[in-house]
Design an enzyme around this catalytic site. Structure first.
Site, short mmCIF file in Angstrom:
data_model
loop_
_atom_site.label_atom_id
_atom_site.label_comp_id
_atom_site.label_asym_id
_atom_site.label_seq_id
_atom_site.Cartn_x
_atom_site.Cartn_y
_atom_site.Cartn_z
CG ASN A 166 -0.54 -0.38 2.39
OD1 ASN A 166 0.72 -0.71 2.64
ND2 ASN A 166 -1.27 0.20 3.39
CE LYS A 189 7.55 -11.43 0.79
NZ LYS A 189 6.69 -10.87 -0.30
CD GLU A 265 1.80 -0.48 10.76
OE1 GLU A 265 0.68 -0.72 10.66
OE2 GLU A 265 2.21 0.26 9.49
CB CYS A 299 -2.53 -0.11 8.47
SG CYS A 299 -0.99 1.29 8.50
CE LYS A 349 -10.17 -7.26 3.24
NZ LYS A 349 -8.97 -7.10 3.90
CD GLU A 473 8.10 -0.11 10.96
OE1 GLU A 473 6.78 -0.12 10.76
OE2 GLU A 473 9.14 -0.40 10.21
P1 NAI Z 1 -0.26 -9.67 3.91
O1 NAI Z 1 -0.16 -9.39 5.07
O2 NAI Z 1 -0.63 -11.16 3.56
O3 NAI Z 1 1.25 -9.34 3.10
C1 NAI Z 1 2.03 -8.27 3.58
C2 NAI Z 1 3.52 -8.90 3.23
O4 NAI Z 1 3.56 -10.21 3.81
C3 NAI Z 1 3.75 -9.29 1.74
O5 NAI Z 1 5.03 -8.94 1.49
C4 NAI Z 1 3.40 -10.74 1.74
O6 NAI Z 1 4.15 -11.41 0.71
C5 NAI Z 1 4.16 -11.16 3.17
N1 NAI Z 1 3.41 -12.64 3.46
C6 NAI Z 1 2.24 -12.96 3.07
N2 NAI Z 1 2.14 -14.12 3.85
C7 NAI Z 1 3.30 -14.29 4.20
C8 NAI Z 1 3.84 -15.53 4.96
N3 NAI Z 1 3.17 -16.53 5.38
N4 NAI Z 1 5.10 -15.48 5.61
C9 NAI Z 1 5.84 -14.40 5.31
N5 NAI Z 1 5.21 -13.38 4.80
C10 NAI Z 1 4.26 -13.38 4.20
O7 NAI Z 1 -1.37 -8.76 3.33
P2 NAI Z 1 -2.19 -8.98 1.83
O8 NAI Z 1 -2.60 -10.38 1.69
O9 NAI Z 1 -1.20 -8.52 0.89
O10 NAI Z 1 -3.35 -8.31 2.03
C11 NAI Z 1 -4.42 -8.68 2.70
C12 NAI Z 1 -5.07 -7.65 3.69
O11 NAI Z 1 -4.07 -7.21 4.55
C13 NAI Z 1 -5.44 -6.48 2.96
O12 NAI Z 1 -6.81 -6.47 2.40
C14 NAI Z 1 -5.49 -5.38 4.21
O13 NAI Z 1 -6.65 -5.59 4.95
C15 NAI Z 1 -4.26 -5.97 4.89
N6 NAI Z 1 -3.15 -5.18 4.85
C16 NAI Z 1 -2.70 -4.43 5.84
C17 NAI Z 1 -1.58 -3.70 5.68
C18 NAI Z 1 -0.97 -2.47 6.75
O14 NAI Z 1 -0.40 -1.48 6.26
N7 NAI Z 1 -1.22 -3.01 7.98
C19 NAI Z 1 -0.87 -3.33 4.24
C20 NAI Z 1 -1.30 -4.61 3.50
C21 NAI Z 1 -2.29 -5.24 3.57
#
Ligand code: NAI
Ligand code: MG
Length: 498
Positions: A166, A189, A265, A299, A349, A473
């Protein structure tokens, strides 16, 4: 308002870096595999990038380990490290518009914003941490006895960093800036949706003088490359931004492997509270910004708009008008406020949550539909009559969907604002000092914005209470994530003073 050019505007930048960055060199993945990275305006392929898996993470960790254990990075003076980070900031500033174009192309954010706000903020953040590099020092403490006691602040070692899509470049900066200032080495990553901007700026960081192996950047997926980082036995620290679900997975991987400490975070469901003394027009504008900024993909988005019952109806009418006016379209077009969502998964979603809002009895007052059938555009959507128990009021939608709830008094709003598993941020709109003072202490969140929202200066710590994460952070607090504390005790013979 939809303002789409007939054809997508050609981005004013070329893609040069698509390989993995390991030990100072761009290389293919061990498997030779690649994956496509997409333009969210069309769903078409921008480029194929190298796909990292376990073997590539192992190579990246070896390079980072060697660069940490043998140097030169942690053995350089703080001043020398600071110099490289300042040069890096200068290079980002010089290439501001190309970097912004790459960020917009890969993520769908309006170019006016990436070029005028986000990339300049990354430059600012690098200068902030460059400034810290030669100001990290420990303490001498007055123990009760004849001892000379020092508390050393040492770099923690190899940091594993996993970032989301994001704010691709901003998340890169929040993590890389303090880690490097403190003398650590890194395996980072990027998110699978948005690998391009980090590769571009990492090249600049090497031009600025970063030694090989200090920063390694891998593109790839969570369950493969991400999990390999979280569970690696030779990574000393994990720093993650993303969903709460994935945060729990990586924390478990960290614990089950070498118990590396983790900074997380995670998600949020932040209240934006509008009191009845507020200037309604300003409050409507701020609550709109709190939710719709960055396509609603924040977030800390103000995703529960709580409005005092005395001003509720007027607020809803004006919020509707604001949403209908919002200019959605090609993010490269001037004046566009909202681009596409990042990918099809996020689009689906969001559409699912809009349906859930309608089915659960909320009133749809604006939007509610996907725009067109190409790319991932969603109408700015507003629901009124939202109740606390509805999924749209409890779960992290991460899209342009505003939920407006009604409240009566201060005690009630404190209870309801805190009745969530999250605790990332809150916004409050009021001119009443007593109300403000009560809320600033009562809200169980990491950031409270009064009469403002989304203020992200590098000096201000950011992070969550409860399931919104662990640690902070930015600011001074971020340095703690990347430092070990070592107590050194020496007996004193015949001290002149104690
Ligand atoms: P995610 O939390 O799954 O992905 C974020 C990062 O974690 C990416 O680099 C991804 O490749 C990595 N990741 C995913 N599964 C992992 C695992 N098993 N082990 C290690 N790393 C892993 O988020 P995603 O699937 O992109 O989005 C899903 C929802 O998460 C969104 O709809 C939103 O609600 C939330 N989100 C929240 C964020 C925030 O800033 N707090 C940022 C992005 C998504
Ligand atoms: Mg995920």
């Amino acid at each position: 308002m939809f303002s789409m050019a007939a054809e997508p505007i050609t981005p004013p930048v070329e893609v040069h870096h698509t390989q993995l960055l390991i030990d100072g060199k761009f290389v293919d993945s061990a498997s030779g595999k690649t994956f496509p990275t997409l333009d969210p305006r069309t769903g078409e392929v921008i480029a194929h990038v190298a796909e990292a898996d376990l073997e590539d993470v192992n190579r990246a960790v070896s390079a980072a380990r060697k660069a940490f254990d043998e140097g030169p990075w942690p053995k350089m003076t703080g001043y020398e490290r600071s110099h490289i980070l300042y040069r890096f900031a200068d290079l980002i500033e010089k290439h501001n518009d190309e970097i912004a174009a790459l960020e917009t192309w890969n993520s769908g954010k309006p170019y006016e914003h990436t070029s005028q706000k986000e990339v300049p903020l990354v430059t600012r953040l690098m200068r902030y941490y460059a400034g810290w590099a030669d100001k990290i020092h420990g303490l001498t403490v007055p123990a009760d006895g004849p001892y000379h006691v020092q508390v050393l602040h040492e770099p923690i070692g190899v940091a594993g960093q996993i970032i989301p899509w994001n704010f691709p470049l901003m998340m890169f900066a929040w993590k890389v800036g303090p880690a490097l200032a403190c003398g650590n080495t890194i395996v980072l990553k990027t998110a699978e949706q948005t690998p391009l901007s980090a590769l571009y700026v990492s090249k600049l960081l090497h031009e600025a003088g970063l030694p090989a192996g200090v920063l390694n950047v891998v593109s790839g997926f969570g369950p493969t490359a991400g999990a390999a980082i979280a569970s690696h036995m030779d990574i000393d620290k994990l720093v993650f931004t993303g969903s709460t679900v994935t945060g729990k997975i990586v924390l478990e991987l960290a614990a089950r492997s070498n118990l590396k400490p983790a900074t997380l975070e995670l998600g949020g469901k932040s209240p934006m509270i509008v009191m009845d003394d507020a200037d309604i027009d300003q409050a409507v504008e701020l609550a709109h910004f709190a939710l719709f900024f960055n396509q609603g993909q924040c977030c800390c988005a103000g995703s529960r708009t709580f409005v005092h019952e005395r001003v509720y109806d007027e607020f809803v009418e004006k919020s509707k008008a604001h949403a209908l006016k919002r200019i959605v379209g090609d993010p490269f077009k001037n004046g566009v406020q909202q681009g596409p969502q990042v990918d099809e998964k996020q689009l689906n979603k969001i559409m699912h949550y809009i349906e859930s809002g309608i089915n659960s009895g909320a009133t749809l007052v604006a939007g509610g539909n996907r725009i067109g059938n190409k790319g991932f555009y969603v109408q700015p959507t507003v629901f009124s009559d939202v109740k606390d128990e509805m999924a749209i009021a409890r779960e992290d939608i991460f899209g342009p969907v505003q939920s407006i709830l009604k409240f009566k008094d201060l005690d009630e709003i404190i209870r309801r604002a805190n009745a969530t598993e999250y605790g990332l941020a809150a916004g409050v709109f009021t001119n009443n000092m007593n109300t403000a003072n009560t809320l600033m202490r009562a809200l169980r969140v990491g950031t409270v914005w009064f009469n403002c929202f989304h203020v992200f200066d590098p000096t201000i710590p950011f992070g969550g209470y409860k399931m919104s994460g662990q640690g902070r952070e930015k600011g001074i607090d971020s340095l703690k994530n990347y430092l070990q504390v070592k107590a050194v005790v020496t007996p004193l013979k015949n001290p002149a003073w104690l």
